[in-house]
Structure formats: C-alpha cells, structure tokens
Design a protein around this motif. Structure first.
Motif, PDB file in Angstrom:
ATOM      1  N   TYR A  47      68.658  -6.179  36.143  1.00  0.00           N
ATOM      2  CA  TYR A  47      69.651  -5.347  36.833  1.00  0.00           C
ATOM      3  C   TYR A  47      70.406  -6.051  37.954  1.00  0.00           C
ATOM      4  N   ARG A  54      68.980   0.919  44.032  1.00  0.00           N
ATOM      5  CA  ARG A  54      69.135   2.249  43.441  1.00  0.00           C
ATOM      6  C   ARG A  54      68.216   3.237  44.146  1.00  0.00           C
ATOM      7  N   ASN A  57      66.675   8.065  39.953  1.00  0.00           N
ATOM      8  CA  ASN A  57      65.880   7.656  38.804  1.00  0.00           C
ATOM      9  C   ASN A  57      66.782   7.271  37.643  1.00  0.00           C
ATOM     10  N   ARG A  58      66.314   6.326  36.856  1.00  0.00           N
ATOM     11  CA  ARG A  58      67.038   5.959  35.637  1.00  0.00           C
ATOM     12  C   ARG A  58      66.719   6.981  34.561  1.00  0.00           C
ATOM     13  N   TYR A  60      66.570   7.729  30.348  1.00  0.00           N
ATOM     14  CA  TYR A  60      66.433   7.046  29.073  1.00  0.00           C
ATOM     15  C   TYR A  60      66.536   8.046  27.932  1.00  0.00           C
ATOM     16  N   SER A  89      62.841  -0.017  33.780  1.00  0.00           N
ATOM     17  CA  SER A  89      62.547  -0.573  35.099  1.00  0.00           C
ATOM     18  C   SER A  89      61.062  -0.706  35.408  1.00  0.00           C
TER      19      SER A  89
END
Length: 131
Positions: A47, A54, A57-58, A60, A89
């Motif tokens: 990343y 960041r 939250n990512r 998916y 991550s």
C-alpha cells in the motif's frame, strides 16, 4: 513499549529497504517482534505510506475472500504471500477467513459499519418490559 507512530514505522521500513539495517535489528530497536516488522514491510510494499495512514477499515468482496482462501489452501503461498498478492492488510484476517471456510461458514463481503443496521431507540429494559 508504546505504540509506534506511522512515521516511525515508515522510517524504519525505509531504512531496512535501503539496506541500512536488518529486520531483526529494526524490530529490536522498536521493541516489536520480527514478525510484526515483517508485516509492516509487507503492508508498505502493498500500500505504500498510505497503508499506515488509513483510519477506516478496508472492505473485501466475497469473491476476493474466497480466492485468497482457496489460493492459500492450494499451496500457492504463505499467509504473508497471499495477503500481499490479494492486498489483504492482515494475516490474521486471512486466517479468520480460512477458519470460516473450513468451518463451512459463508464468507460474506465486508459491509459499511452501521449502514444496514437498524437501531432500536428503546432501552434494553423497555424491550424486556414490552415483549
């Protein structure tokens, strides 16, 4: 030792990548495990600096989760390698998906926190009293 700032982590990863130090030496200097430092290197390689800056939250997709789990189970790489390949991550996140998959639980897409939750404004006491 206290939590490291993103700037400290980025600086240490860059020092390692430039050959100024080893993973073990940087981990020791920062007071973290070598595995934690290796995770930081992977996050940085995946990343860049934004991987540490960041705050949200990512998310998916179901398809990505399933592909990553199947890749790992098919022996296509270690947890770290699969995370790097699919842009995940956290190795722990992948491990959790594998446990769910092996437990025959559905891998659902990540959702926005609270976006589809309806909150009941009544207190728990009110709910018990009226039900």
């Amino acid at each position: 030792m206290s939590k490291r700032t993103p700037e400290e982590i980025i600086h240490s990863v860059k020092r390692y990548q430039q050959g100024e130090t080893s993973q073990g030496a940087e981990a020791k200097r920062l007071g973290v495990s070598k595995q934690a430092f290796q995770d930081w290197v992977r996050i940085y390689e995946t990343y860049g600096e934004s991987g540490f800056l960041r705050t949200e939250n990512r998310r998916y997709s179901k398809e990505l989760k399933l592909s990553a789990v199947q890749a790992y189970l098919n022996g296509e790489g270690s947890h770290a390698a699969i995370c790097k390949k699919y842009g995940i991550s956290s190795r722990t996140q992948l491990q959790n998906w594998i446990k769910m998959y092996n437990g025959h639980k559905e891998l659902r897409p990540s959702r926005d926190r609270g976006s589809d939750i309806l909150y009941d404004q009544r207190t728990d006491y009110d709910i018990r009293r009226t039900d």
